[in-house]
Design a protein around this motif. Structure first.
Motif, PDB file in Angstrom:
ATOM      1  N   ARG A 129      23.653 -32.924  34.627  1.00 50.57           N
ATOM      2  CA  ARG A 129      23.880 -32.397  35.972  1.00 50.57           C
ATOM      3  C   ARG A 129      23.769 -30.884  36.012  1.00 50.57           C
ATOM      4  NH1 ARG A 129      22.860 -36.217  39.267  1.00 50.57           N
ATOM      5  NH2 ARG A 129      23.914 -35.013  40.887  1.00 50.57           N
ATOM      6  N   GLN A 130      23.593 -30.237  34.857  1.00 55.30           N
ATOM      7  CA  GLN A 130      23.429 -28.786  34.822  1.00 55.30           C
ATOM      8  C   GLN A 130      21.954 -28.380  34.785  1.00 55.30           C
ATOM      9  OE1 GLN A 130      25.788 -28.012  31.291  1.00 55.30           O
ATOM     10  NE2 GLN A 130      27.613 -27.574  32.504  1.00 55.30           N
ATOM     11  N   THR A 131      21.062 -29.359  34.888  1.00 58.47           N
ATOM     12  CA  THR A 131      19.632 -29.086  34.865  1.00 58.47           C
ATOM     13  C   THR A 131      19.237 -28.131  35.977  1.00 58.47           C
ATOM     14  OG1 THR A 131      19.134 -31.255  33.913  1.00 58.47           O
ATOM     15  CG2 THR A 131      17.360 -30.158  35.069  1.00 58.47           C
ATOM     16  N   PHE A 132      18.290 -27.239  35.687  1.00 58.90           N
ATOM     17  CA  PHE A 132      17.752 -26.341  36.710  1.00 58.90           C
ATOM     18  C   PHE A 132      16.238 -26.272  36.551  1.00 58.90           C
ATOM     19  CE2 PHE A 132      18.949 -23.689  33.079  1.00 58.90           C
ATOM     20  CZ  PHE A 132      17.805 -22.923  32.859  1.00 58.90           C
ATOM     21  N   ALA A 133      15.564 -25.707  37.550  1.00 61.16           N
ATOM     22  CA  ALA A 133      14.109 -25.636  37.548  1.00 61.16           C
ATOM     23  C   ALA A 133      13.636 -24.191  37.631  1.00 61.16           C
ATOM     24  CB  ALA A 133      13.537 -26.427  38.729  1.00 61.16           C
ATOM     25  N   LEU A 134      12.516 -23.918  36.968  1.00 57.62           N
ATOM     26  CA  LEU A 134      11.879 -22.610  37.029  1.00 57.62           C
ATOM     27  C   LEU A 134      10.444 -22.799  37.501  1.00 57.62           C
ATOM     28  CD1 LEU A 134      13.107 -21.084  33.631  1.00 57.62           C
ATOM     29  CD2 LEU A 134      14.029 -20.619  35.909  1.00 57.62           C
ATOM     30  N   GLU A 135      10.015 -21.927  38.407  1.00 54.38           N
ATOM     31  CA  GLU A 135       8.648 -21.995  38.926  1.00 54.38           C
ATOM     32  C   GLU A 135       7.781 -20.942  38.253  1.00 54.38           C
ATOM     33  OE1 GLU A 135       6.174 -22.014  43.161  1.00 54.38           O
ATOM     34  OE2 GLU A 135       8.315 -21.556  43.141  1.00 54.38           O
ATOM     35  N   ILE A 136       6.672 -21.392  37.668  1.00 54.98           N
ATOM     36  CA  ILE A 136       5.761 -20.503  36.963  1.00 54.98           C
ATOM     37  C   ILE A 136       4.917 -19.715  37.954  1.00 54.98           C
ATOM     38  CG2 ILE A 136       3.924 -20.370  35.239  1.00 54.98           C
ATOM     39  CD1 ILE A 136       6.626 -21.423  34.205  1.00 54.98           C
ATOM     40  N   ALA A 137       4.776 -18.426  37.716  1.00 53.61           N
ATOM     41  CA  ALA A 137       3.926 -17.574  38.552  1.00 53.61           C
ATOM     42  C   ALA A 137       2.877 -16.932  37.645  1.00 53.61           C
ATOM     43  CB  ALA A 137       4.753 -16.500  39.254  1.00 53.61           C
ATOM     44  N   GLY A 138       1.613 -17.011  38.065  1.00 52.51           N
ATOM     45  CA  GLY A 138       0.545 -16.447  37.253  1.00 52.51           C
ATOM     46  C   GLY A 138       0.100 -17.418  36.175  1.00 52.51           C
ATOM     47  N   ASP A 139      -0.837 -16.976  35.342  1.00 52.64           N
ATOM     48  CA  ASP A 139      -1.417 -17.860  34.335  1.00 52.64           C
ATOM     49  C   ASP A 139      -1.133 -17.407  32.908  1.00 52.64           C
ATOM     50  OD1 ASP A 139      -2.620 -19.693  36.137  1.00 52.64           O
ATOM     51  OD2 ASP A 139      -4.209 -18.239  36.546  1.00 52.64           O
ATOM     52  N   ALA A 140      -0.033 -16.685  32.713  1.00 55.83           N
ATOM     53  CA  ALA A 140       0.302 -16.205  31.374  1.00 55.83           C
ATOM     54  C   ALA A 140       0.609 -17.358  30.418  1.00 55.83           C
ATOM     55  CB  ALA A 140       1.497 -15.256  31.438  1.00 55.83           C
ATOM     56  N   LEU A 141       1.039 -18.502  30.953  1.00 56.16           N
ATOM     57  CA  LEU A 141       1.372 -19.656  30.121  1.00 56.16           C
ATOM     58  C   LEU A 141       0.301 -20.740  30.176  1.00 56.16           C
ATOM     59  CD1 LEU A 141       5.185 -19.971  30.962  1.00 56.16           C
ATOM     60  CD2 LEU A 141       4.131 -18.839  28.993  1.00 56.16           C
ATOM     61  N   ALA A 142      -0.850 -20.439  30.790  1.00 50.97           N
ATOM     62  CA  ALA A 142      -1.954 -21.399  30.875  1.00 50.97           C
ATOM     63  C   ALA A 142      -2.578 -21.570  29.492  1.00 50.97           C
ATOM     64  CB  ALA A 142      -2.997 -20.894  31.871  1.00 50.97           C
ATOM     65  N   PRO A 143      -3.164 -22.760  29.217  1.00 55.93           N
ATOM     66  CA  PRO A 143      -3.329 -23.892  30.141  1.00 55.93           C
ATOM     67  C   PRO A 143      -2.160 -24.868  30.162  1.00 55.93           C
ATOM     68  CG  PRO A 143      -4.474 -24.364  28.113  1.00 55.93           C
ATOM     69  CD  PRO A 143      -3.871 -22.991  27.950  1.00 55.93           C
ATOM     70  N   THR A 144      -1.112 -24.610  29.357  1.00 58.03           N
ATOM     71  CA  THR A 144       0.018 -25.538  29.326  1.00 58.03           C
ATOM     72  C   THR A 144       0.709 -25.594  30.677  1.00 58.03           C
ATOM     73  OG1 THR A 144       0.345 -25.019  26.982  1.00 58.03           O
ATOM     74  CG2 THR A 144       2.131 -26.159  28.111  1.00 58.03           C
ATOM     75  N   TYR A 145       1.039 -24.420  31.223  1.00 61.65           N
ATOM     76  CA  TYR A 145       1.659 -24.335  32.537  1.00 61.65           C
ATOM     77  C   TYR A 145       0.871 -23.335  33.373  1.00 61.65           C
ATOM     78  CZ  TYR A 145       5.507 -26.392  29.888  1.00 61.65           C
ATOM     79  OH  TYR A 145       6.249 -27.195  29.074  1.00 61.65           O
ATOM     80  N   ARG A 146       0.602 -23.706  34.614  1.00 61.20           N
ATOM     81  CA  ARG A 146      -0.202 -22.858  35.495  1.00 61.20           C
ATOM     82  C   ARG A 146       0.609 -22.377  36.693  1.00 61.20           C
ATOM     83  NH1 ARG A 146      -5.423 -23.109  33.874  1.00 61.20           N
ATOM     84  NH2 ARG A 146      -6.052 -24.867  32.574  1.00 61.20           N
ATOM     85  N   ASP A 147       0.020 -21.454  37.430  1.00 62.27           N
ATOM     86  CA  ASP A 147       0.670 -20.877  38.597  1.00 62.27           C
ATOM     87  C   ASP A 147       1.128 -21.976  39.565  1.00 62.27           C
ATOM     88  OD1 ASP A 147       1.357 -18.600  40.311  1.00 62.27           O
ATOM     89  OD2 ASP A 147      -0.257 -19.314  41.596  1.00 62.27           O
ATOM     90  N   MET A 174      12.506 -13.543  28.784  1.00 62.33           N
ATOM     91  CA  MET A 174      12.375 -14.988  28.901  1.00 62.33           C
ATOM     92  C   MET A 174      11.116 -15.427  28.160  1.00 62.33           C
ATOM     93  SD  MET A 174      14.971 -16.099  30.790  1.00 62.33           S
ATOM     94  CE  MET A 174      14.410 -17.706  31.346  1.00 62.33           C
ATOM     95  N   THR A 175      11.240 -16.435  27.312  1.00 66.09           N
ATOM     96  CA  THR A 175      10.118 -16.919  26.522  1.00 66.09           C
ATOM     97  C   THR A 175      10.035 -18.440  26.609  1.00 66.09           C
ATOM     98  OG1 THR A 175      10.337 -15.112  24.936  1.00 66.09           O
ATOM     99  CG2 THR A 175       9.125 -17.043  24.202  1.00 66.09           C
ATOM    100  N   VAL A 176       8.823 -18.945  26.749  1.00 64.31           N
ATOM    101  CA  VAL A 176       8.567 -20.385  26.671  1.00 64.31           C
ATOM    102  C   VAL A 176       7.744 -20.630  25.421  1.00 64.31           C
ATOM    103  CG1 VAL A 176       7.496 -22.397  27.755  1.00 64.31           C
ATOM    104  CG2 VAL A 176       8.629 -20.670  29.176  1.00 64.31           C
ATOM    105  N   ALA A 177       8.196 -21.532  24.567  1.00 62.58           N
ATOM    106  CA  ALA A 177       7.511 -21.772  23.299  1.00 62.58           C
ATOM    107  C   ALA A 177       7.881 -23.145  22.772  1.00 62.58           C
ATOM    108  CB  ALA A 177       7.896 -20.686  22.280  1.00 62.58           C
ATOM    109  N   THR A 178       7.298 -23.502  21.637  1.00 62.64           N
ATOM    110  CA  THR A 178       7.634 -24.745  20.943  1.00 62.64           C
ATOM    111  C   THR A 178       8.540 -24.414  19.761  1.00 62.64           C
ATOM    112  OG1 THR A 178       5.513 -25.752  21.544  1.00 62.64           O
ATOM    113  CG2 THR A 178       6.707 -26.742  19.709  1.00 62.64           C
ATOM    114  N   LEU A 179       9.632 -25.156  19.630  1.00 64.29           N
ATOM    115  CA  LEU A 179      10.572 -24.889  18.553  1.00 64.29           C
ATOM    116  C   LEU A 179       9.997 -25.361  17.214  1.00 64.29           C
ATOM    117  CD1 LEU A 179      13.403 -23.952  17.678  1.00 64.29           C
ATOM    118  CD2 LEU A 179      14.161 -26.322  18.006  1.00 64.29           C
TER     119      LEU A 179
END
Length: 217
Positions: A129-147, A174-179
């Motif tokens: 119940r503590q889950t939250f969402a983040l919206e990606i802006a731009g293509d810095a994380l492409a192609p995994t996550y896009r704008d 803030m960083t998105v990566a694979t552990l």
């Protein structure tokens, strides 16, 4: 026999907007992502546009609803069902732009949403119940996550090697990566872009780390 008049159901402002949120979630989109796919201004369905500056309720136009239905391949019957209170398997979770997530005050010490700037979006139900969402802006994380993509982050989900995670440092990065590996002393991360070098963070640098449990496609 005197028949009682059947109570009439009145369509409310909140019901229409919740239905649009649910329509976006069915398509794996944020409200702004739905607007863009429908060929509308990206802010058309934003929560900030639902109340006017003088406090009046702003309703979406029939044209914008029609374009949203066309963009998602949904019928008017589906939209009517999404208006019902018990429609679907989604719930609202806090939403913030990824670029704003590093700002001071966006999270508390436990890594949970805090302060102003958060809105809400209807996304698949999560046990945490503590889950939250983040919206990606731009293509810095492409192609995994896009704008415009949405990632669902669960602070309470167990994290294992190979999981994609969001890491916030005490400096606000803030960083998105694979552990790759996590020890008492360090966090080893694999970048989403395989051409980039692996990264190791000292445990003392990390404010929190949480697993990505779902992402729009």
């Amino acid at each position: 026999m005197v028949r009682q008049a059947k109570a009439q159901r009145i369509l409310t402002h909140d019901q229409i907007w919740v239905a649009l949120d649910r329509l976006a979630a069915r398509a794996g989109l944020s409200p702004s992502g739905l607007a863009k796919r429908a060929g509308l201004d990206p802010t058309t369905f934003n929560r900030s546009k639902r109340i006017t500056s003088d406090g009046r309720e702003r309703w979406p136009s029939t044209e914008s609803i029609a374009k949203a239905l066309t963009a998602t391949g949904a019928s008017i019957d589906i939209f009517a069902r999404l208006i019902d209170d018990d429609a679907g398997d989604s719930r609202s979770v806090p939403l913030l732009g990824f670029a704003q997530a590093g700002a001071s005050g966006a999270f508390d010490e436990a890594g949970l949403p805090s302060g102003k700037g958060w809105t809400e979006v209807a996304l698949p139900t999560a046990e945490d119940r503590q889950t939250f969402a983040l919206e990606i802006a731009g293509d810095a994380l492409a192609p995994t996550y896009r704008d415009g993509d949405i990632i669902l982050v669960s602070p309470g989900a167990p994290i294992r090697k190979g999981d994609r995670v969001v890491v916030k440092t005490k400096a606000g990065e803030m960083t998105v990566a694979t552990l790759k590996r996590r020890t008492a002393k360090a966090l080893e991360l694999l970048p989403l872009d395989a051409s980039q070098a692996e990264r190791t963070m000292a445990a003392g640098e990390v404010a929190w780390v949480a697993r990505i449990v779902w992402a729009s496609q």
